[in-house]
Design a protein around this motif. Structure first.
Motif, mmCIF file in Angstrom:
data_model
loop_
_atom_site.group_PDB
_atom_site.id
_atom_site.type_symbol
_atom_site.label_atom_id
_atom_site.label_comp_id
_atom_site.label_asym_id
_atom_site.label_seq_id
_atom_site.Cartn_x
_atom_site.Cartn_y
_atom_site.Cartn_z
ATOM 1 N N ARG A 1 0.844 -1.201 0.000
ATOM 2 C CA ARG A 1 0.000 0.000 0.000
ATOM 3 C C ARG A 1 0.880 1.252 0.000
ATOM 4 N N SER A 2 1.891 1.258 0.914
ATOM 5 C CA SER A 2 2.749 2.432 0.955
ATOM 6 C C SER A 2 3.578 2.521 -0.326
ATOM 7 N N LYS B 1 1.501 3.996 -2.995
ATOM 8 C CA LYS B 1 1.338 5.443 -2.814
ATOM 9 C C LYS B 1 2.551 6.166 -3.369
ATOM 10 N N LYS C 1 1.974 10.821 3.873
ATOM 11 C CA LYS C 1 2.998 10.098 4.628
ATOM 12 C C LYS C 1 2.389 9.459 5.872
ATOM 13 N N ASP C 2 1.492 8.458 5.718
ATOM 14 C CA ASP C 2 0.937 7.834 6.914
ATOM 15 C C ASP C 2 1.657 6.512 7.177
ATOM 16 N N PHE C 3 2.915 6.426 6.772
ATOM 17 C CA PHE C 3 3.695 5.235 7.064
ATOM 18 C C PHE C 3 5.098 5.658 7.509
ATOM 19 N N GLY D 1 8.682 5.652 4.630
ATOM 20 C CA GLY D 1 8.344 7.004 5.061
ATOM 21 C C GLY D 1 9.431 7.973 4.646
#
Ligand code: ADP
Length: 589
Positions: free
Chosen positions: A198-199, A202, A221-223, A228
């Motif tokens: 998923r990341s 993105k 940036k929710d990882f 990240g």
């Protein structure tokens, strides 16, 4: 769907699964082997212990007794295994599961590994497929000794099936554990690869946006961790690119504004002498259009071989070329052309041509040169006359009173002429100077003309001129009365000067929208059509001799033109030779 197998997520998941399968398989194999070995050795030592116990029960005397069969049967029952008693020669003496006849039929056992081992005096053991039963059997043999001599061997046999059953159970339990572990790792793999992909997706999505030029996009940036950091780096990279782009855009806008608003014409060509850009000044100078010129050869855009030649020389020579050239096509004029080669990676890639239209500058320079020549010429004539007369007087003519008076008269006349010329020149230069001041006020045109007619009364009277002023009484303009007066004087003076005896002069005025047109008409000599355009030029006279005769300087109409233009108006003349002239000027209201 086949694409799915190529995805990062699938590969990650697959390698995760392969790794756990390998690890779990190896663990299964090792654990199974370990347990199998431990299980086997427990069984073996138990069987050996029992074999030792049985052997301890047997005396050498029992071996030959007929009760040996019964003893073997009872001992075999006790240890719940098959007991075989083998003599030192390898012959079977008794067997707990066979009768006497059966025992006799058995072959010699001395070659059996466990029997041979026990014969040497110690416990021995073997696991093998039984030749008679066809099943895996576990054998444990123990010597029966009499003193130091081995007299017989007690052998216990159990089927290995027991062990096999235990191992099958173990296999099942281990397989279940393995399957559970595998399932867990499958789920874990799914979750980890899911989160990771998923990341990753993105970041891929963001990178695609950047690649498409959308630098204001930011990857969410929710990882955390390396992904990240990667997202953060990509974001700051795009922010830096965005900022740089903005700066470059600003600079190019400034350059474009300068390019568009330059007074100089700028034209850029590419490596094949085709036009890549030109500015509005070039469009104005040569009457071309940028849209239709770009990517055409320079010679096709501006049809002049000299201009293309200058550009060509700059390109072939690799250094700037400057030239001032007079062109006759496509427009007429004098142009200062600066052509510089443009470089790209060390090689000449085109030409930057800056063109300055210096036609007007050169024309003014030429005008100034002419003016100086004209002034010198104008001054020279009276000065020569004055000098000639003065020299003649000095040479003795002064004593001849009659001639002397004539010479003095000529000197006086020419010095008046000089005075007139210098006076007019001073007026002109005052009007031409930047500081020329126009003190405007409301001026009644009729009154001004009347007062000037009065001041020129003696001139008119000497030529018997009839001057009529029919300007409407209430007509007013905003003008400098003193300078406007000069205009009237020059026009009225000319009207009388260039007319035969008793001329008729009429001063009139018309109101136009936004301005007033003043006309001075005479019935004098008039001006030939071919000369009309030049009468307002400095020192221009239609008839040199006549003008000189009447004391003209050739500057009067230039002064008129200057004054009127200083007021924002214009001048003109209509005339026909022999039928008089009408000079007119306009003054804004
Ligand atoms: P000038 O001092 O010779 O009068 P101007 O500049 O006033 O100089 O006039 C220039 C020339 O224009 C004159 O020499 C004359 O040939 C012509 N000109 C001016 N006014 C008239 C007029 N009213 N009628 C005919 N010719 C004129």
């Amino acid at each position: 769907m086949p694409g799915m197998f190529k995805t990062f997520r699938f590969r990650l998941f697959l390698s995760y699964l392969a790794l756990s399968a390998a690890v779990l398989g190896a663990a299964f194999f090792l654990v199974y082997q370990c347990i199998e070995r431990a299980e086997l050795s427990t069984l073996k030592s138990k069987l050996l212990d029992e074999a030792a116990l049985v052997s301890a029960q047997l005396r050498s005397s029992d071996l030959a007794s007929p009760g040996l069969h019964a003893l073997a049967h009872s001992l075999g029952l006790k240890v719940r295994s098959r007991l075989t008693i083998i003599g030192a020669d390898g012959r079977v003496l008794a067997d707990s599961e066979l009768d006497v006849a059966g025992v006799r039929a058995m072959e010699n056992h001395s070659s059996r590994p466990e029997v041979a081992g026990a014969m040497k005096g110690g416990p021995s053991y073997d696991l093998r497929r039984s030749a008679t039963l066809g099943k895996a059997m576990l054998y444990a043999a123990y010597p029966v000794s009499s003193g130091a001599r081995v007299v017989a061997v007690a052998r216990l046999t159990i089927p290995a099936a027991q062990l096999e059953a235990a191992m099958t159970m173990l296999k099942k339990a281990l397989s279940a554990a393995l399957a559970l572990a595998f399932l867990l790792s499958f789920l874990l793999g799914l979750a980890v690869s899911g989160g990771f992909s998923r990341s990753f997706n993105k970041i891929v999505y963001g990178s695609k946006k950047f690649a498409a030029g959308n630098f204001s996009y930011r990857i969410q940036k929710d990882f955390h961790g390396e992904m990240g950091k990667l997202a953060e780096t990509l974001n700051s990279m795009s922010a830096a690119i965005e900022e740089n782009l903005r700066r470059v855009e600003f600079q190019s806008q400034q350059l474009a504004a300068a390019f568009a608003n330059m007074a100089e014409g700028v034209l850029i060509t590419g490596p094949d002498a085709r036009v890549t850009a030109l500015n509005p000044a070039i469009e104005r100078m040569f009457g071309v259009k940028a849209e239709t010129s770009v990517s055409k050869p320079l010679l096709e855009v501006i049809l002049n071989a000299r201009l293309s030649g200058i550009c060509g020389r700059a390109v072939s020579g690799g250094k700037p070329v400057w030239e001032e050239t007079e062109l006759f096509a496509p427009v007429r004029g004098v142009f200062s052309v600066n052509a510089s080669p443009l470089f790209e990676g060390g090689a000449v890639s085109g030409c930057l041509m800056v063109v300055h239209d210096v036609t007007e500058v050169r024309r003014l320079e030429a005008g100034r040169r002419d003016f100086v020549a004209n002034v010198s010429h104008e001054l020279k004539t009276p000065l020569t006359a004055i000098r000639g007369c003065a020299e003649t007087l000095l040479e003795g003519a002064i004593d001849d009173r009659e001639h002397a008076m004539k010479f003095l008269g000529v000197i006086c006349e020419h010095s008046k002429r000089l005075d007139n010329i210098v006076g007019d020149l001073l007026k002109l230069s005052a009007l031409e100077s930047y500081a020329a001041e126009v003190k405007k006020e409301a001026v009644g045109l009729k009154d001004l003309a009347d007062s000037l007619v009065t001041s020129l009364a003696s001139v008119f009277r000497s030529k018997k001129a009839v001057v009529s002023n029919i300007i409407p009484a209430d007509l007013r303009v905003n003008a400098d009365p003193e300078k406007l007066g000069q205009v009237f004087i020059n026009l009225l003076d000319n009207a009388v000067k260039f007319s035969p005896e008793s001329p008729k002069v009429e001063i009139s005025a018309q109101e136009l929208p936004g301005s007033v047109k003043v006309l001075v008409r005479d019935n004098g000599t008039g001006i030939p059509q071919s000369r009309l355009a030049r009468v307002f030029e400095r020192f221009y006279r239609v008839d040199q001799a006549r003008s000189r005769e009447t004391g003209g300087t050739g500057l009067g109409l230039s002064i008129v033109k200057h004054v009127v233009e200083l007021h924002g108006g214009s001048v003109g003349v209509e005339s026909a030779e022999g039928r008089g002239s009408t000079f007119w000027f306009t003054i804004p209201k």
